[in-house]
Scaffold this active site. Structure first.
Site, PDB file in Angstrom:
ATOM      1  CD  GLU A  59      -1.441  -2.365   1.969  1.00 57.08           C
ATOM      2  OE1 GLU A  59      -0.207  -2.608   1.953  1.00 57.08           O
ATOM      3  OE2 GLU A  59      -2.271  -3.118   2.501  1.00 57.08           O
ATOM      4  CB  CYS A  83      -0.823  -3.796   8.456  1.00 57.00           C
ATOM      5  SG  CYS A  83       0.329  -2.479   8.073  1.00 57.00           S
ATOM      6  NE  ARG A 193      15.368 -26.956  -4.208  1.00 58.13           N
ATOM      7  CZ  ARG A 193      16.567 -27.478  -4.361  1.00 58.13           C
ATOM      8  NH1 ARG A 193      17.588 -26.735  -4.726  1.00 58.13           N
ATOM      9  NH2 ARG A 193      16.756 -28.768  -4.149  1.00 58.13           N
ATOM     10  CG  LEU A 213      19.134 -28.466   0.187  1.00 60.20           C
ATOM     11  CD1 LEU A 213      18.941 -28.665   1.683  1.00 60.20           C
ATOM     12  CD2 LEU A 213      18.143 -29.342  -0.575  1.00 60.20           C
ATOM     13  NE  ARG A 216      21.805 -25.908  -8.578  1.00 61.36           N
ATOM     14  CZ  ARG A 216      21.267 -26.589  -7.573  1.00 61.36           C
ATOM     15  NH1 ARG A 216      21.494 -26.194  -6.335  1.00 61.36           N
ATOM     16  NH2 ARG A 216      20.523 -27.656  -7.766  1.00 61.36           N
ATOM     17  CD  GLU A 301      13.664 -29.856  -2.672  1.00 53.54           C
ATOM     18  OE1 GLU A 301      14.520 -30.597  -3.178  1.00 53.54           O
ATOM     19  OE2 GLU A 301      13.449 -28.700  -3.068  1.00 53.54           O
ATOM     20  N   GLY A 303      14.727 -37.170   2.629  1.00 50.18           N
ATOM     21  CA  GLY A 303      14.505 -38.338   1.802  1.00 50.18           C
ATOM     22  C   GLY A 303      13.410 -39.254   2.314  1.00 50.18           C
TER      23      GLY A 303
HETATM   24  N1  NAP Z   1      14.096 -38.655  -5.451  1.00 55.33           N
HETATM   25  C1  NAP Z   1      13.803 -37.838  -4.466  1.00 55.33           C
HETATM   26  O1  NAP Z   1      12.782 -37.130  -4.482  1.00 55.33           O
HETATM   27  C2  NAP Z   1      14.750 -37.743  -3.295  1.00 55.33           C
HETATM   28  C3  NAP Z   1      14.738 -36.574  -2.504  1.00 55.33           C
HETATM   29  C4  NAP Z   1      15.592 -36.515  -1.407  1.00 55.33           C
HETATM   30  C5  NAP Z   1      16.406 -37.579  -1.110  1.00 55.33           C
HETATM   31  N2  NAP Z   1      16.398 -38.675  -1.888  1.00 55.33           N
HETATM   32  C6  NAP Z   1      17.246 -39.854  -1.552  1.00 55.33           C
HETATM   33  O2  NAP Z   1      16.791 -40.360  -0.289  1.00 55.33           O
HETATM   34  C7  NAP Z   1      17.887 -40.984   0.361  1.00 55.33           C
HETATM   35  C8  NAP Z   1      17.967 -40.492   1.793  1.00 55.33           C
HETATM   36  O3  NAP Z   1      16.788 -40.884   2.482  1.00 55.33           O
HETATM   37  P1  NAP Z   1      16.884 -41.533   3.948  1.00 55.33           P
HETATM   38  O4  NAP Z   1      15.566 -42.114   4.268  1.00 55.33           O
HETATM   39  O5  NAP Z   1      18.070 -42.425   4.022  1.00 55.33           O
HETATM   40  O6  NAP Z   1      17.220 -40.293   4.867  1.00 55.33           O
HETATM   41  P2  NAP Z   1      16.496 -38.890   5.118  1.00 55.33           P
HETATM   42  O7  NAP Z   1      15.035 -39.054   5.180  1.00 55.33           O
HETATM   43  O8  NAP Z   1      17.086 -37.890   4.196  1.00 55.33           O
HETATM   44  O9  NAP Z   1      17.071 -38.516   6.557  1.00 55.33           O
HETATM   45  C9  NAP Z   1      16.755 -39.336   7.634  1.00 55.33           C
HETATM   46  C10 NAP Z   1      17.027 -38.556   8.888  1.00 55.33           C
HETATM   47  O10 NAP Z   1      16.164 -37.438   8.974  1.00 55.33           O
HETATM   48  C11 NAP Z   1      15.801 -37.228  10.327  1.00 55.33           C
HETATM   49  N3  NAP Z   1      14.388 -37.567  10.473  1.00 55.33           N
HETATM   50  C12 NAP Z   1      13.643 -38.377   9.702  1.00 55.33           C
HETATM   51  N4  NAP Z   1      12.379 -38.458  10.156  1.00 55.33           N
HETATM   52  C13 NAP Z   1      12.327 -37.640  11.237  1.00 55.33           C
HETATM   53  C14 NAP Z   1      11.297 -37.285  12.150  1.00 55.33           C
HETATM   54  N5  NAP Z   1      10.071 -37.772  12.055  1.00 55.33           N
HETATM   55  N6  NAP Z   1      11.590 -36.450  13.155  1.00 55.33           N
HETATM   56  C15 NAP Z   1      12.817 -35.945  13.270  1.00 55.33           C
HETATM   57  N7  NAP Z   1      13.844 -36.244  12.448  1.00 55.33           N
HETATM   58  C16 NAP Z   1      13.590 -37.077  11.434  1.00 55.33           C
HETATM   59  C17 NAP Z   1      16.642 -38.193  11.120  1.00 55.33           C
HETATM   60  O11 NAP Z   1      17.900 -37.540  11.289  1.00 55.33           O
HETATM   61  P3  NAP Z   1      18.805 -37.713  12.589  1.00 55.33           P
HETATM   62  O12 NAP Z   1      18.853 -39.176  12.842  1.00 55.33           O
HETATM   63  O13 NAP Z   1      20.125 -37.121  12.176  1.00 55.33           O
HETATM   64  O14 NAP Z   1      18.122 -36.952  13.630  1.00 55.33           O
HETATM   65  C18 NAP Z   1      16.803 -39.343  10.157  1.00 55.33           C
HETATM   66  O15 NAP Z   1      17.873 -40.176  10.457  1.00 55.33           O
HETATM   67  C19 NAP Z   1      19.127 -40.673  -0.459  1.00 55.33           C
HETATM   68  O16 NAP Z   1      19.444 -41.779  -1.247  1.00 55.33           O
HETATM   69  C20 NAP Z   1      18.699 -39.515  -1.328  1.00 55.33           C
HETATM   70  O17 NAP Z   1      19.403 -39.475  -2.555  1.00 55.33           O
HETATM   71  C21 NAP Z   1      15.582 -38.784  -2.987  1.00 55.33           C
END
Ligand code: NAP
Length: 383
Positions: A59, A83, A193, A213, A216, A301, A303
């Site tokens: 505004e 506001c 993003r 993350l 870019r 994002e 895993g």
């Molecule tokens: N294609 C896709 O869209 C995509 C996207 C991203 C990743 N990826 C792939 O996914 C894989 C990694 O996945 P991942 O399952 O091994 O690991 P992740 O989900 O990236 O990380 C797991 C960690 O996140 C934290 N976490 C998970 N759930 C939680 C909760 N409910 N509360 C608090 N903390 C939590 C914990 O960390 P702490 O134990 O350290 O506390 C856990 O050990 C890789 O291979 C990557 O390349 C693929």
């Protein structure tokens, strides 16, 4: 009046272009229209958007551009209630009243922020400004969904973003990064993003992918969202890429540990540490905390463990499901560790839109549980 609807329509169209780019304030578009006294002849004389970084407000930007003429009427159209609280500068309502030439104010929806919430409207009316609101409210509320959730339910809107192979895997095997989508789809992800305030990943994705993350694509870098990493023991390597430019891009780690020696390794890299005691360390409290720092739209994002947790706890509003055009085969890593079939279950969500990026595609899914928090309002507040 029809003309009011037309100008609000223009404002809402523009609003979509600045979502995620005005942190920590909500994006607003204001248009000032000059007309003759009968409102039969009218034209836009000023356009104001919320500035990058939130100030000045839309505004104020719109009013500041006007060359006022005595024999004309001026209407200010806005996507949100102006506001009424004084912050670092004069409130928008004061700016409107003190300008002395805005006769009418038309806006889409009341601002649920408790410092405003109808007070802006009332002050304008008390100062003899004609006020109308509610025009295209549904369309506006959809765009402000994350902001409204932040203010009303103390949590951001949560969008899960996954990339799957044709056979439904997020990577070729555990602890491996796999390229799933093509260049066009990746560029769209960068835009996505830039439209959110925060991007959240689990510690293992940071470790395995060594991802940065940020946004870019040309022109989008400054809209890179706040990075949020979950790492209970604060045992990630501070030399990972994601920790290299934390002055430029705010980066927050959630942890349970109070070990100051570990803190120092990250604080020296300008990483913020948020410690939550083990009993309260859960996604709901993490979301509540993110909401309190102003995050309205959060992109999750991965895993796999992170996706599984958000899905199991029903803590998501939308899924952006990118599908690459190849098979991974045996040993692939499921997005949800209960099995990939979850993502085929129509009971949990409905498909809103499908887009194509060459051979890849994107399905945008709405959670069917979307309104569950409105029904159970205190879910977040009780934590
Ligand atoms: N294609 C896709 O869209 C995509 C996207 C991203 C990743 N990826 C792939 O996914 C894989 C990694 O996945 P991942 O399952 O091994 O690991 P992740 O989900 O990236 O990380 C797991 C960690 O996140 C934290 N976490 C998970 N759930 C939680 C909760 N409910 N509360 C608090 N903390 C939590 C914990 O960390 P702490 O134990 O350290 O506390 C856990 O050990 C890789 O291979 C990557 O390349 C693929």
């Amino acid at each position: 009046v029809d003309i009011d609807r037309n100008y609000i329509d223009v404002a809402l169209f523009t609003l979509k272009q600045i979502v995620g780019r005005t942190f920590p304030n909500p994006p607003v578009v204001s248009i000032v229209v000059e007309s003759n006294k009968n409102l039969t002849d009218h034209k836009i004389v000023s356009f104001g958007l919320t500035s990058f970084s939130g100030r000045p407000h839309a505004e104020a930007n719109a009013i500041g551009l006007i060359n006022y003429k005595r024999n004309k009427l001026y209407t200010l159209y806005s996507t949100l209630e102006p506001c009424s609280h004084k912050g670092r500068s004069e409130s928008c309502v004061s700016k409107i009243i003190n300008s002395g030439f805005i006769h009418r104010v038309i806006f889409c929806t009341l601002d649920p922020d408790k410092r405003v919430n109808g007070k802006g409207k009332k002050r304008l009316i008390d100062n003899n400004v004609n006020v109308e609101y509610g025009i295209m409210r549904n369309q506006a509320s959809k765009i402000y969904e994350g902001y409204f959730l932040n203010r009303k339910e103390k949590r951001p809107k949560v969008i899960l973003k996954l990339a799957l192979s044709i056979d439904g895997f997020i990577s070729s095997k555990k602890n491996v990064r796999s390229k799933i989508t093509n260049k066009m789809a990746n560029q769209y992800s960068q835009i996505l993003r830039s439209e959110v305030d925060g991007i959240l990943v689990g510690s293992n994705t940071v470790k395995v992918d060594d991802c940065i993350l940020n946004c870019r694509s040309p022109g989008l870098k400054k809209y890179s969202p706040i990075r949020v990493i979950l790492n209970r023991n604060l045992d990630l390597n501070p030399n990972l890429k994601v920790f290299k430019n934390c002055v430029e891009q705010r980066t927050v780690i959630f942890t349970q540990t109070q070990d100051k020696k570990k803190y120092r390794r990250f604080l020296s890299r300008n990483v913020e540490i948020k410690c939550i005691e083990p009993k309260k360390y859960n996604l709901r409290n993490i979301l509540k905390n993110l909401s309190s720092i102003g995050i309205c739209n959060l992109l999750v994002e991965g895993g796999a463990k992170i996706f599984s947790s958000f899905v199991k706890e029903n803590l998501f509003d939308e899924i952006f499901l990118f599908r690459g055009n190849f098979f991974i085969g045996d040993n692939g890593l499921n997005a949800i560790n209960d099995g990939k079939d979850y993502l085929l279950s129509k009971k949990k969500f409905s498909i809103r839109e499908i887009m194509r990026f060459g051979d890849d595609s994107l399905e945008i899914l709405d959670s069917k549980n979307k309104n569950r928090h409105s029904r159970k309002k205190n879910v977040f507040r009780n934590n």
